[in-house]
Design a protein around this motif. Structure first.
Motif, PDB file in Angstrom:
ATOM      1  N   GLY B 154       3.363  -5.989  -2.683  1.00 16.02           N
ATOM      2  CA  GLY B 154       4.720  -5.610  -3.100  1.00 16.02           C
ATOM      3  C   GLY B 154       5.477  -6.775  -3.725  1.00 16.02           C
ATOM      4  N   SER B 177      -1.855  -5.685  -5.409  1.00 17.14           N
ATOM      5  CA  SER B 177      -0.855  -4.713  -5.851  1.00 17.14           C
ATOM      6  C   SER B 177      -1.067  -3.363  -5.179  1.00 17.14           C
ATOM      7  N   ASP B 178      -2.231  -3.206  -4.546  1.00 20.57           N
ATOM      8  CA  ASP B 178      -2.486  -1.939  -3.866  1.00 20.57           C
ATOM      9  C   ASP B 178      -3.244  -2.193  -2.560  1.00 20.57           C
ATOM     10  N   ASP B 195       4.347  -7.847   3.598  1.00 21.17           N
ATOM     11  CA  ASP B 195       4.836  -6.751   2.760  1.00 21.17           C
ATOM     12  C   ASP B 195       6.216  -7.123   2.213  1.00 21.17           C
ATOM     13  N   ASP B 197       7.972  -5.217  -0.031  1.00 28.16           N
ATOM     14  CA  ASP B 197       8.828  -4.101  -0.457  1.00 28.16           C
ATOM     15  C   ASP B 197       8.831  -2.895   0.491  1.00 28.16           C
ATOM     16  N   GLY B 198       8.234  -3.064   1.650  1.00 32.02           N
ATOM     17  CA  GLY B 198       8.255  -1.981   2.647  1.00 32.02           C
ATOM     18  C   GLY B 198       7.349  -0.814   2.322  1.00 32.02           C
ATOM     19  N   SER B 199       6.417  -1.006   1.405  1.00 35.45           N
ATOM     20  CA  SER B 199       5.542   0.098   1.023  1.00 35.45           C
ATOM     21  C   SER B 199       4.366   0.275   1.987  1.00 35.45           C
ATOM     22  N   THR B 200       4.043  -0.740   2.731  1.00 30.81           N
ATOM     23  CA  THR B 200       2.856  -0.698   3.591  1.00 30.81           C
ATOM     24  C   THR B 200       3.193  -0.704   5.080  1.00 30.81           C
ATOM     25  N   VAL B 202       5.086   0.310   7.870  1.00 27.81           N
ATOM     26  CA  VAL B 202       6.022   1.313   8.371  1.00 27.81           C
ATOM     27  C   VAL B 202       5.568   1.650   9.787  1.00 27.81           C
ATOM     28  N   LEU B 223       7.135  -7.755   7.506  1.00 24.31           N
ATOM     29  CA  LEU B 223       7.846  -7.072   6.423  1.00 24.31           C
ATOM     30  C   LEU B 223       9.091  -7.872   6.068  1.00 24.31           C
ATOM     31  N   SER B 226      14.315  -6.598   1.399  1.00 20.48           N
ATOM     32  CA  SER B 226      14.448  -6.737  -0.060  1.00 20.48           C
ATOM     33  C   SER B 226      15.366  -7.886  -0.478  1.00 20.48           C
TER      34      SER B 226
END
Lengths: 188, 377
Positions: B154, B177-178, B195, B197-200, B202, B223, B226
Motif C-alpha cells: 500500500g 503492490s498486491d 500495511d 493503506d489499510g487494505s490488508t 483488518v 498498520l 493514512s
C-alpha cells in the motif's frame, strides 16, 4: 615367604609412589592452570575497562545534554555547548536523584569533566560517581581497583558570555569558541 | 598360609586400584563439570558485553545502519523485552535483552530499542535515528535481522513509502503492490507485514494463504494510519489477522517537521504496542530531563539578552524568551515540563499534549534565529 611379603610391599610402595607422583603432577598442573586463569581474568578486566572507557567517551561526545546543537541542522561534531554544561550542572545539583536513578545507568562508575584550555583555563565536572566504600566510623574510601582515563580534544562553544559562570575570567567576555578536552575516567 | 596372604594382597590391590581409580575419575568429572559451567557463564558474559558494545556504538552512530555479523551466535535466540506496569508509567518499566534459556541478559533501563520479541540469524541490523522534539532528545535504535522479512504493501507513490524504500537497502524487505506477491515463510524466523493503506490488515480478515498457520508469533503486522499519525499492531492467529491494540490505535508522537521521524520508524520495528509504548516512555523520561536543562539554559539566555551592548539587548529577543504573554519560550517550556511530568507518571496515552508544545518551541526557536538572536537549541 619373607621374600614374597617384601615383594608385595615393594609393589604396594611402587603403586603408592606412582599415584603420589600422579597427584603431584595434577597439583602442579592445577596451580599452573589457575594461575593462568587468574592472569587471563585480570587481562580481561583491563580489556573490559578500556572498552567501557571508550564506550563512555563515545556516549558523552554524543550526549544531547551537552552537544552543540544548531537548530534543526545536524549537531556540531566534537563540540560541547558550555551554556548547556552549566545548565546540566545546575540541574544535577538541584536533582541529585537524576545522577543515581538515571545517569548512573548510562555512565556507571565514572568521572566526566570538560576542561577549557584556551582562551581561559577552567574545568567543569559534569558527572561524578566514584566507587566508594564506607568505614565503620562513617568515613568513605575509594573502593575501586582499576581506573582508566581517556582524553578527547573538543571545541567549546559559549555564546552567552559565560553567564552563570562563577569565574571572573568569563564576565562579559565574548568567548564564542574555545578549545579544550573531555576527560572520562571509569572505575572498576 | 602364603597362598592366603597372596590372595589378600591381590584383593587389596584391586580394591585400592578401584578406589584410587574412582577418585581420579571423579576428580576429572568434577573438573569437566566445573569447566562446562564456567564456559557457559563466560559465553553468556561475552555475548552480553559484545552486544552492549554493539548497541552503544550503534546508538551514537546517528542515522546509520549497521550490519553486524552475529554468526557466532547462530543457534542462539536473542530476546528483547520491555514491560510496562499496570499504570503505564515510567517508574516501573522493566526492560532487558539476552539469550533465551540462559542467564545471559542485560537490563535496558534507559536505552530505547525497537526490536522483535525474539530474533535469530547470522546478521543483525541496527539502525539509529535521532528523536527530535524539536531538539534532539536521544537516538532511538531499531534492531532487526536479515532472517526477518518485511513486506510493505500500500501507499504507492507516497513520500513515506519512498523514504522507507531508500532507507532500508540491505534489509530483507520487499515493497509489493498486491498480497499475492507474498511468499511462504520458509526458513525465515519472522515475517512482518507493513500495511500503509489499510487494505490488508483488518481485524478478523484472512491472512495470506502462504503465511497462514505459520506458528504463534511468526507472522505479525503493523498498520500505519493514512496521516502517519497512528499505528495498529496485528498478529496472525491461524488464518485470521488479530488486532493487538484492543484499547485503540497507538498515536505517534512526533513533530512532523523532520524527514525521518524516529518515533514512526520505531513503530514499524517494535514487536507490539506494549513494547513500543514502553520504549517511548524511556524517551519521554530523557525528554523531561532535557527540558529542565533547557529551562535552565533559558535563564542564562534571558540574562544574556538583558545585558547592555550591541546585539545583546534586542527587544524582540527578550520577547520570544519571556516577555510576550502566552507564546514565549519560558511559558512553553514550563507547560512542556508539566505535560511530561503527567506523561511519565500516567503513561503514554497522557503524552499527546507534548507534540503541539514541541512544535510551538520549534517556531519560537526559528523566530529567535530569524531575528539574529541567540537560539535556545
Amino acid at each position: 615367604m619373607k621374600k614374597m611379603n617384601k615383594k608385595a610391599q615393594m609393589q604396594m610402595l611402587e603403586t603408592i609412589g606412582v599415584i603420589f607422583i600422579f597427584f603431584v603432577l595434577i597439583l602442579f598442573g592445577s596451580i599452573f592452570y589457575f594461575k593462568f586463569q587468574e592472569i587471563s581474568f585480570q587481562n580481561k578486566q583491563e580489556e573490559l575497562l578500556a572498552q567501557s572507557a571508550m564506550d563512555t567517551t563515545l556516549v558523552t561526545l554524543f550526549l544531547p545534554e551537552i552537544q552543540c546543537s544548531r537548530g534543526d541542522s545536524e549537531a556540531e561534531d566534537n563540540c560541547i555547548d558550555l551554556g548547556k554544561v552549566r545548565a546540566l550542572q545546575q540541574v544535577l545539583k538541584e536533582n541529585p536523584k537524576y545522577l543515581t536513578d538515571y545517569y548512573f545507568n548510562l555512565f556507571s562508575y565514572a568521572n566526566i569533566s570538560v576542561t577549557m584550555v584556551h582562551p581561559v583555563e577552567h574545568s567543569w565536572t559534569i558527572y561524578e560517581f566514584e566507587k566508594v566504600g564506607v568505614y565503620d566510623n562513617g568515613s568513605e574510601y575509594s573502593a575501586w581497583d582499576r581506573k582508566e582515563a581517556t582524553y578527547f580534544v573538543v571545541t567549546l562553544r559559549d555564546e552567552l558570555k559565560g553567564i552563570g559562570e562563577n569565574n571572573e575570567e568569563f564576565y562579559n567576555k565574548e568567548i564564542v569558541y574555545g578549545f579544550g578536552y573531555l576527560t572520562v575516567e571509569v572505575f572498576s | 598360609m602364603a597362598n592366603k596372604r597372596g590372595q589378600l594382597t591381590l584383593s587389596f590391590n584391586w580394591i585400592f586400584v578401584l578406589i584410587a581409580g574412582t577418585m581420579i575419575l571423579l576428580f576429572f568429572v568434577g573438573i569437566i563439570m566445573k569447566q562446562k559451567t564456567v564456559s557457559e557463564q563466560k559465553l553468556n558474559f561475552d555475548v552480553v558485553t559484545v552486544m552492549d558494545s554493539i548497541l552503544t556504538g550503534s546508538t551514537v552512530s546517528e542515522q546509520t545502519i549497521n550490519f553486524v555479523d552475529i554468526s557466532g551466535l547462530s543457534g542462539f535466540e536473542l530476546f528483547f523485552d520491555c514491560e510496562l506496569d499496570d499504570g503505564g508509567g515510567y517508574e516501573d518499566i522493566f526492560a532487558q535483552y539476552g539469550i533465551t534459556g540462559t542467564t545471559a541478559s542485560s537490563e535496558l533501563p534507559m536505552q530505547v530499542l525497537f526490536a522483535p520479541k525474539t530474533m535469530e540469524g547470522n546478521e543483525m541490523i541496527t539502525w539509529s535515528l535521532p528523536y527530535k522534539m524539536p531538539f534532539k532528545v536521544m537516538d532511538l535504535l531499531m534492531v532487526t535481522s536479515t532472517s526477518i522479512k518485511y513486506y510493505v504493501i500500500g501507499g504507492k507513490g507516497s513520500d513515506f513509502r519512498h523514504d522507507l524504500e531508500n532507507a532500508t537497502s540491505g534489509f530483507t524487505i520487499e515493497f509489493i503492490s498486491d498480497i499475492s506477491e507474498i511468499s511462504a515463510v520458509g526458513n525465515l524466523f519472522h515475517v512482518r507485514v507493513i500495511d500503509l493503506d489499510g487494505s490488508t490488515l483488518v481485524d478478523g480478515a484472512g491472512v495470506p494463504e502462504e503465511l497462514a498457520n505459520a506458528g504463534v508469533g511468526v507472522v505479525t503486522g503493523v498498520l500505519v494510519g493514512s496521516t502517519l499519525g497512528q499505528v495498529d499492531y496485528f498478529t496472525a492467529s491461524g488464518d485470521k489477522w488479530n488486532r493487538l491494540t484492543g484499547a485503540g490505535s497507538v498515536p505517534i508522537i512526533a513533530t512532523g517537521l523532520f524527514e525521518k521521524e524516529a518515533s514512526l520508524y520505531g513503530a514499524l520495528f517494535a514487536a507490539d504496542d506494549e513494547v513500543y509504548k514502553c520504549n517511548m516512555m524511556k524517551a519521554f523520561k530523557r525528554y523531561s530531563i532535557l527540558v529542565e536543562i533547557y529551562q535552565n539554559k533559558l535563564d542564562s539566555l534571558s540574562a544574556y539578552h538583558a545585558l547592555d551592548g550591541p546585539g545583546a539587548s534586542k527587544t524582540s529577543c527578550k520577547g520570544f524568551l519571556s516577555d510576550t504573554t502566552g507564546n514565549n519560550m519560558e511559558d512553553t517550556l514550563s507547560s512542556l515540563s508539566g505535560e511530561l511530568s503527567t506523561c511519565i507518571e500516567h503513561g503514554y496515552d497522557d503524552c499527546l499534549q507534548v507534540e503541539p508544545l514541541a512544535n510551538q518551541l520549534h517556531e519560537l526557536n526559528a523566530n529567535l534565529r530569524a531575528d539574529t538572536c541567540e537560539r535556545l537549541y
